[in-house]
Design a protein around this motif. Structure first.
Motif, PDB file in Angstrom:
ATOM      1  N   TYR A  79      23.252   0.107  16.993  1.00  0.00           N
ATOM      2  CA  TYR A  79      24.544   0.637  17.459  1.00  0.00           C
ATOM      3  C   TYR A  79      25.217   1.444  16.351  1.00  0.00           C
ATOM      4  CZ  TYR A  79      29.409   0.787  18.939  1.00  0.00           C
ATOM      5  OH  TYR A  79      30.670   1.208  19.271  1.00  0.00           O
ATOM      6  N   LEU A  80      25.252   0.887  15.153  1.00  0.00           N
ATOM      7  CA  LEU A  80      25.918   1.564  14.043  1.00  0.00           C
ATOM      8  C   LEU A  80      25.207   2.856  13.667  1.00  0.00           C
ATOM      9  CD1 LEU A  80      26.787  -1.546  11.835  1.00  0.00           C
ATOM     10  CD2 LEU A  80      28.381  -0.153  13.176  1.00  0.00           C
ATOM     11  N   ALA A  81      23.890   2.844  13.711  1.00  0.00           N
ATOM     12  CA  ALA A  81      23.124   4.055  13.395  1.00  0.00           C
ATOM     13  C   ALA A  81      23.453   5.190  14.362  1.00  0.00           C
ATOM     14  CB  ALA A  81      21.631   3.748  13.427  1.00  0.00           C
ATOM     15  N   SER A  82      23.782   4.827  15.615  1.00  0.00           N
ATOM     16  CA  SER A  82      24.111   5.847  16.617  1.00  0.00           C
ATOM     17  C   SER A  82      25.532   6.385  16.468  1.00  0.00           C
ATOM     18  CB  SER A  82      23.939   5.267  18.030  1.00  0.00           C
ATOM     19  OG  SER A  82      24.946   4.308  18.314  1.00  0.00           O
ATOM     20  N   LYS A  83      26.363   5.661  15.717  1.00  0.00           N
ATOM     21  CA  LYS A  83      27.774   6.031  15.606  1.00  0.00           C
ATOM     22  C   LYS A  83      28.151   6.653  14.262  1.00  0.00           C
ATOM     23  CE  LYS A  83      29.115   4.426  19.642  1.00  0.00           C
ATOM     24  NZ  LYS A  83      29.735   5.293  20.686  1.00  0.00           N
ATOM     25  N   ILE A  84      27.380   6.360  13.210  1.00  0.00           N
ATOM     26  CA  ILE A  84      27.767   6.775  11.866  1.00  0.00           C
ATOM     27  C   ILE A  84      27.090   8.084  11.486  1.00  0.00           C
ATOM     28  CG2 ILE A  84      27.643   6.177   9.414  1.00  0.00           C
ATOM     29  CD1 ILE A  84      27.856   3.266  10.182  1.00  0.00           C
ATOM     30  N   ASN A  85      27.895   9.010  10.999  1.00  0.00           N
ATOM     31  CA  ASN A  85      27.382  10.263  10.449  1.00  0.00           C
ATOM     32  C   ASN A  85      27.079  10.014   8.966  1.00  0.00           C
ATOM     33  OD1 ASN A  85      26.925  12.779   9.365  1.00  0.00           O
ATOM     34  ND2 ASN A  85      28.658  13.772  10.400  1.00  0.00           N
ATOM     35  N   SER A  86      25.825   9.953   8.629  1.00  0.00           N
ATOM     36  CA  SER A  86      25.425   9.594   7.265  1.00  0.00           C
ATOM     37  C   SER A  86      25.816  10.637   6.227  1.00  0.00           C
ATOM     38  CB  SER A  86      23.910   9.348   7.199  1.00  0.00           C
ATOM     39  OG  SER A  86      23.196  10.497   7.615  1.00  0.00           O
ATOM     40  N   ALA A  87      26.290  11.796   6.688  1.00  0.00           N
ATOM     41  CA  ALA A  87      26.636  12.866   5.752  1.00  0.00           C
ATOM     42  C   ALA A  87      28.033  12.692   5.151  1.00  0.00           C
ATOM     43  CB  ALA A  87      26.544  14.217   6.457  1.00  0.00           C
ATOM     44  N   LYS A  88      28.830  11.771   5.694  1.00  0.00           N
ATOM     45  CA  LYS A  88      30.181  11.580   5.148  1.00  0.00           C
ATOM     46  C   LYS A  88      30.578  10.119   5.243  1.00  0.00           C
ATOM     47  CE  LYS A  88      32.359  12.838   9.576  1.00  0.00           C
ATOM     48  NZ  LYS A  88      33.321  13.738  10.228  1.00  0.00           N
ATOM     49  N   ARG A  89      31.660   9.796   4.577  1.00  0.00           N
ATOM     50  CA  ARG A  89      32.111   8.402   4.531  1.00  0.00           C
ATOM     51  C   ARG A  89      32.542   7.932   5.914  1.00  0.00           C
ATOM     52  NH1 ARG A  89      35.487   6.517  -0.377  1.00  0.00           N
ATOM     53  NH2 ARG A  89      33.316   6.515  -1.085  1.00  0.00           N
ATOM     54  N   ALA A  90      32.103   6.714   6.247  1.00  0.00           N
ATOM     55  CA  ALA A  90      32.498   6.091   7.510  1.00  0.00           C
ATOM     56  C   ALA A  90      33.435   4.919   7.229  1.00  0.00           C
ATOM     57  CB  ALA A  90      31.263   5.607   8.271  1.00  0.00           C
ATOM     58  N   TYR A  91      34.358   4.693   8.150  1.00  0.00           N
ATOM     59  CA  TYR A  91      35.266   3.548   8.092  1.00  0.00           C
ATOM     60  C   TYR A  91      34.899   2.648   9.267  1.00  0.00           C
ATOM     61  CZ  TYR A  91      37.719   6.364   4.692  1.00  0.00           C
ATOM     62  OH  TYR A  91      38.019   7.118   3.573  1.00  0.00           O
ATOM     63  N   VAL A  92      34.286   1.516   8.962  1.00  0.00           N
ATOM     64  CA  VAL A  92      33.659   0.678   9.988  1.00  0.00           C
ATOM     65  C   VAL A  92      34.462  -0.595  10.190  1.00  0.00           C
ATOM     66  CG1 VAL A  92      31.560  -0.522  10.676  1.00  0.00           C
ATOM     67  CG2 VAL A  92      31.409   1.615   9.378  1.00  0.00           C
ATOM     68  N   PHE A  93      34.834  -0.860  11.446  1.00  0.00           N
ATOM     69  CA  PHE A  93      35.617  -2.042  11.810  1.00  0.00           C
ATOM     70  C   PHE A  93      34.839  -2.856  12.847  1.00  0.00           C
ATOM     71  CE2 PHE A  93      38.468   1.220  10.359  1.00  0.00           C
ATOM     72  CZ  PHE A  93      39.413   0.554   9.586  1.00  0.00           C
ATOM     73  N   LEU A  94      34.472  -4.068  12.488  1.00  0.00           N
ATOM     74  CA  LEU A  94      33.699  -4.939  13.366  1.00  0.00           C
ATOM     75  C   LEU A  94      34.537  -6.181  13.651  1.00  0.00           C
ATOM     76  CD1 LEU A  94      30.272  -4.558  11.526  1.00  0.00           C
ATOM     77  CD2 LEU A  94      31.076  -3.310  13.551  1.00  0.00           C
ATOM     78  N   ASP A  95      35.048  -6.241  14.880  1.00  0.00           N
ATOM     79  CA  ASP A  95      36.007  -7.271  15.280  1.00  0.00           C
ATOM     80  C   ASP A  95      35.271  -8.462  15.901  1.00  0.00           C
ATOM     81  OD1 ASP A  95      38.477  -8.385  15.659  1.00  0.00           O
ATOM     82  OD2 ASP A  95      39.213  -6.861  17.053  1.00  0.00           O
ATOM     83  N   GLU A  96      35.576  -9.674  15.432  1.00  0.00           N
ATOM     84  CA  GLU A  96      34.936 -10.926  15.873  1.00  0.00           C
ATOM     85  C   GLU A  96      33.428 -10.883  15.607  1.00  0.00           C
ATOM     86  OE1 GLU A  96      36.539 -13.470  16.415  1.00  0.00           O
ATOM     87  OE2 GLU A  96      38.549 -12.790  16.952  1.00  0.00           O
ATOM     88  N   ILE A  97      33.105 -10.641  14.359  1.00  0.00           N
ATOM     89  CA  ILE A  97      31.726 -10.426  13.925  1.00  0.00           C
ATOM     90  C   ILE A  97      30.840 -11.648  14.122  1.00  0.00           C
ATOM     91  CG2 ILE A  97      32.204 -11.123  11.542  1.00  0.00           C
ATOM     92  CD1 ILE A  97      29.906  -8.235  12.594  1.00  0.00           C
ATOM     93  N   GLN A  98      31.428 -12.846  14.164  1.00  0.00           N
ATOM     94  CA  GLN A  98      30.618 -14.064  14.248  1.00  0.00           C
ATOM     95  C   GLN A  98      29.843 -14.168  15.554  1.00  0.00           C
ATOM     96  OE1 GLN A  98      33.968 -14.151  14.447  1.00  0.00           O
ATOM     97  NE2 GLN A  98      34.473 -15.263  16.309  1.00  0.00           N
ATOM     98  N   ARG A  99      30.148 -13.293  16.509  1.00  0.00           N
ATOM     99  CA  ARG A  99      29.432 -13.318  17.788  1.00  0.00           C
ATOM    100  C   ARG A  99      28.010 -12.764  17.679  1.00  0.00           C
ATOM    101  NH1 ARG A  99      32.046 -17.196  20.017  1.00  0.00           N
ATOM    102  NH2 ARG A  99      34.272 -16.775  20.318  1.00  0.00           N
ATOM    103  N   VAL A 100      27.695 -12.115  16.571  1.00  0.00           N
ATOM    104  CA  VAL A 100      26.375 -11.484  16.410  1.00  0.00           C
ATOM    105  C   VAL A 100      25.509 -12.354  15.511  1.00  0.00           C
ATOM    106  CG1 VAL A 100      25.146  -9.461  15.545  1.00  0.00           C
ATOM    107  CG2 VAL A 100      27.345  -9.182  16.719  1.00  0.00           C
ATOM    108  N   SER A 101      24.350 -12.711  15.999  1.00  0.00           N
ATOM    109  CA  SER A 101      23.420 -13.535  15.222  1.00  0.00           C
ATOM    110  C   SER A 101      22.870 -12.745  14.036  1.00  0.00           C
ATOM    111  CB  SER A 101      22.263 -13.997  16.118  1.00  0.00           C
ATOM    112  OG  SER A 101      21.291 -14.675  15.379  1.00  0.00           O
TER     113      SER A 101
END
Length: 403
Positions: A79-101
């Protein structure tokens, strides 16, 4: 409720802003479910958009429908690879992260593979477990978020004609400080809402985490703590009242703490300058949830509830808080922040002479020059004449503070 705006959680926003563009440090926002973590993230993103390209911001609530297919760290990586432009800085917010194994592996990959400023939230302290420490050792900072302070509460629910700040404080005690609770709304709906949050935390976070087969006993332990806020207690005393082994009780208490339903305050020997890891006190994260869960058995004595409110406020202000012990006397709170120490006594009223003598005597015995304060609901304060301040509790709660 003041529907024209939501409360700006300025202290927490300030702490997030101080970590902006520190890509070497993950900002971990923890706290009780529904205490306002997602709202805080939205407020921060709104401010961020004033200086950052909106396309550089990646936000996902992992409890949302959008995230239903994200179950493992591999799913999250894709999911993150599809959303992040690797050419510039990204600001990533992952809400309720404990739901992901295995989510901590994704965070580690983010830090290695991208130029990313990372913020995560979770409703359980277990996310700061040994796994996270292993992957992010020394590379994260925790911001523990509490429900609304009384100052924030008054901003959301201003006093009105015939309903002054003292009446609002009574609402604050009884209905609690959760942001979504409307003290002017339907009381039955409010109670049902708080019970629903409580049951969700116990069933999804605590019971699942422990693998508890008897949720009734888990509930009994939690109710016991709620009934005894501000009282000296121990796992042995709870064991005697619940027919559970002390080991089981300690496991339950630890996990209730990890879910931020309760907080533990150790006793501190002021003369010996050491923690006493027995006969501690417990406080609840929200008095409204406590009163709703206990119902009629909550009682109408507000003394311990205002003590609970002071404890949480000291935490909000960045203090490490213990229960003070000096010889045979108890100091309600010994609060530390860096090299600063303050002592607090909390009482409903200081007017009865026997109460005055008791509260003042405890503080007079401490032979140092750190500030000593008695907080009470008395509108008129007394001059102790010995350097001990007597302050109206509401004035203290509403004074300007910085986290």
């Amino acid at each position: 409720m003041n529907a024209s705006h939501e409360v700006q959680r300025t202290g927490y926003l300030r702490r997030l802003e101080s970590g902006k563009d520190r890509c070497d440090v993950v900002k971990v926002i923890t706290g009780l479910k529904r205490c306002g973590k997602s709202t805080l993230i939205r407020q921060y993103i709104k401010k961020l958009k004033e200086t950052v390209d909106e396309n550089a911001i990646v936000y996902i609530n992992l409890e949302s429908r959008e995230a239903k297919s994200i179950e493992t760290y591999k799913d999250l990586n894709d999911y993150l690879a599809s959303k992040i432009n690797s050419a510039k800085r990204a600001y990533v917010f992952l809400d309720e992260i404990q739901r992901v194994s295995g989510w901590e592996k994704s965070i580690n990959s983010l830090m290695v593979d991208y130029d990313a400023d990372i913020y995560i939230t979770g409703s359980n302290a277990y996310i700061l477990s040994s796994e996270l420490s292993t992957y992010l050792s020394g590379r994260y900072v925790e911001i523990n978020m509490l429900p609304l302070s009384f100052k924030e509460y008054l901003e959301l629910h201003p006093p009105s004609e015939g309903h002054d700040k003292y009446a609002r404080f009574q609402d604050y005690i009884w209905y609690g400080s959760m942001p979504m609770v409307d003290p002017d709304g339907d009381e039955e709906f409010t109670s049902d809402h708080l019970v629903g949050i409580y049951n969700t935390i116990l069933n999804k976070d605590v019971q699942f985490r422990l693998g508890v087969h008897d949720p009734v006993m888990l509930n009994n332990v939690c109710r016991y703590i709620m009934s005894n806020i501000g009282n000296i207690t121990s796992s042995n005393s709870i064991s005697e009242n619940t027919d559970l082994s002390p080991v089981t009780v300690r496991n339950y208490l630890r996990t209730l703490e990890e879910a931020y339903i309760i907080y533990k305050a150790y006793r501190y020997d002021i003369r010996g300058k050491k923690l006493l890891k027995t006969r501690e006190k417990y406080y609840v994260s929200d008095t409204g949830m406590r009163n709703t869960v206990l119902g009629n058995s909550a009682g109408d004595d507000i003394s311990r509830q205002i003590e609970n409110i002071v404890y949480l406020e000291l935490l909000r202000r960045g203090y490490s808080v213990n229960v003070g012990s000096y010889r045979d006397y108890e100091i309600d709170f010994t609060a530390r922040k860096r090299n600063k120490i303050e002592y607090f006594q909390v009482t409903q009223t200081l007017l009865p002479e026997e109460t005055y003598e008791r509260e003042v005597r405890s503080l007079e015995l401490i032979n140092d020059n750190f500030p000593k304060t008695i907080l009470s609901l008395d509108p008129i304060t007394r001059n102790t004449g010995n350097g001990i301040k007597h302050v109206n509790l509401l004035d203290w709660l509403l004074e300007a503070t910085r986290l």
